[in-house]
Design a protein around this motif. Structure first.
Motif, PDB file in Angstrom:
ATOM      1  N   ASP A  28       3.297  -5.292   3.831  1.00 36.98           N
ATOM      2  CA  ASP A  28       1.970  -5.219   4.464  1.00 36.98           C
ATOM      3  C   ASP A  28       2.123  -4.602   5.845  1.00 36.98           C
ATOM      4  O   ASP A  28       1.902  -5.243   6.862  1.00 36.98           O
ATOM      5  N   ARG A  82       5.933  -7.465   7.165  1.00 42.38           N
ATOM      6  CA  ARG A  82       4.869  -6.759   7.880  1.00 42.38           C
ATOM      7  C   ARG A  82       5.355  -5.631   8.777  1.00 42.38           C
ATOM      8  O   ARG A  82       4.544  -4.984   9.419  1.00 42.38           O
ATOM      9  N   LEU A 119      -5.133  -6.419  -0.957  1.00 46.31           N
ATOM     10  CA  LEU A 119      -4.209  -7.492  -0.595  1.00 46.31           C
ATOM     11  C   LEU A 119      -4.736  -8.887  -0.939  1.00 46.31           C
ATOM     12  O   LEU A 119      -3.971  -9.695  -1.480  1.00 46.31           O
ATOM     13  N   ARG A 146       0.830  -1.213   0.000  1.00 45.63           N
ATOM     14  CA  ARG A 146       0.000   0.000   0.000  1.00 45.63           C
ATOM     15  C   ARG A 146       0.857   1.253   0.000  1.00 45.63           C
ATOM     16  O   ARG A 146       2.040   1.215   0.295  1.00 45.63           O
ATOM     17  N   TYR A 160      -6.740  -1.132   1.874  1.00 48.32           N
ATOM     18  CA  TYR A 160      -5.784  -2.023   1.210  1.00 48.32           C
ATOM     19  C   TYR A 160      -5.898  -3.479   1.679  1.00 48.32           C
ATOM     20  O   TYR A 160      -6.009  -4.390   0.859  1.00 48.32           O
ATOM     21  N   ARG A 161      -5.854  -3.697   2.977  1.00 51.94           N
ATOM     22  CA  ARG A 161      -5.870  -5.087   3.464  1.00 51.94           C
ATOM     23  C   ARG A 161      -7.166  -5.810   3.111  1.00 51.94           C
ATOM     24  O   ARG A 161      -7.152  -7.006   2.869  1.00 51.94           O
ATOM     25  N   ARG A 162      -8.254  -5.102   3.082  1.00 52.02           N
ATOM     26  CA  ARG A 162      -9.548  -5.737   2.815  1.00 52.02           C
ATOM     27  C   ARG A 162      -9.813  -5.884   1.320  1.00 52.02           C
ATOM     28  O   ARG A 162     -10.347  -6.898   0.884  1.00 52.02           O
TER      29      ARG A 162
END
Length: 152
Positions: free
Chosen positions: A88, A139, A120, A9, A115-117
């Motif tokens: 991440d 991470r 990614l 991201r 981004y994560r939802r």
């Protein structure tokens, strides 16, 4: 490590990692943002972007730095890569870095926050589907430092 893709991201530090990795390995670096976005921040059409990437990955060695979120076409570079690095980092780290860096559009901030939802899972699925490469999911900035130490 001869063909490297770096994803993550906005504000995660993709470009900083890419520059340091290029310095450590001697691999040529291409920042994809410079090729993708026009002066008025208009994205390239998907077919044109895929064709440009086909040209880039034809080279024997490279580092391709960039994650263009919902506008991206990942498959050409995922298929050609021998190393894929996904940053991440926690949202707070990325927000702080992006705020310090420059003014951004609302589309950018939505992408960073979601981004994560939203992004990614598709990236990881694309890697699983298209890539036969060494994969690194980093991470935290300390993990980036360890990764770079291993490359020296």
């Amino acid at each position: 490590m001869r063909r490297v893709v770096i994803l993550g991201r906005g504000g995660a530090g993709k470009s900083a990692l890419a520059r340091r990795l290029a310095a450590a390995t001697g691999l040529p670096l291409t920042e994809l943002d410079e090729l993708f976005w026009s002066a008025d921040a208009t994205p390239l059409p998907r077919d044109r972007w895929a064709a440009i990437q086909d040209e880039l990955v034809a080279a024997e060695t490279w580092i391709l730095d960039g994650d263009l979120g919902p506008f991206d076409v990942l498959e050409p570079r995922l298929r050609a890569a021998d190393t894929i690095i996904v940053l991440d980092f926690p949202l707070g780290v990325c927000l702080w870095r992006a705020l310090r860096r420059s003014r951004e559009s609302l589309v950018f901030w939505r992408w960073v926050i979601c981004y994560r939802r939203r992004s990614l899972p598709g990236i990881l699925a694309g890697i699983s589907r298209c890539a036969s490469a060494d994969q690194y999911l980093l991470r935290h900035p300390r993990e980036v430092e360890r990764f770079l130490d291993e490359q020296r």
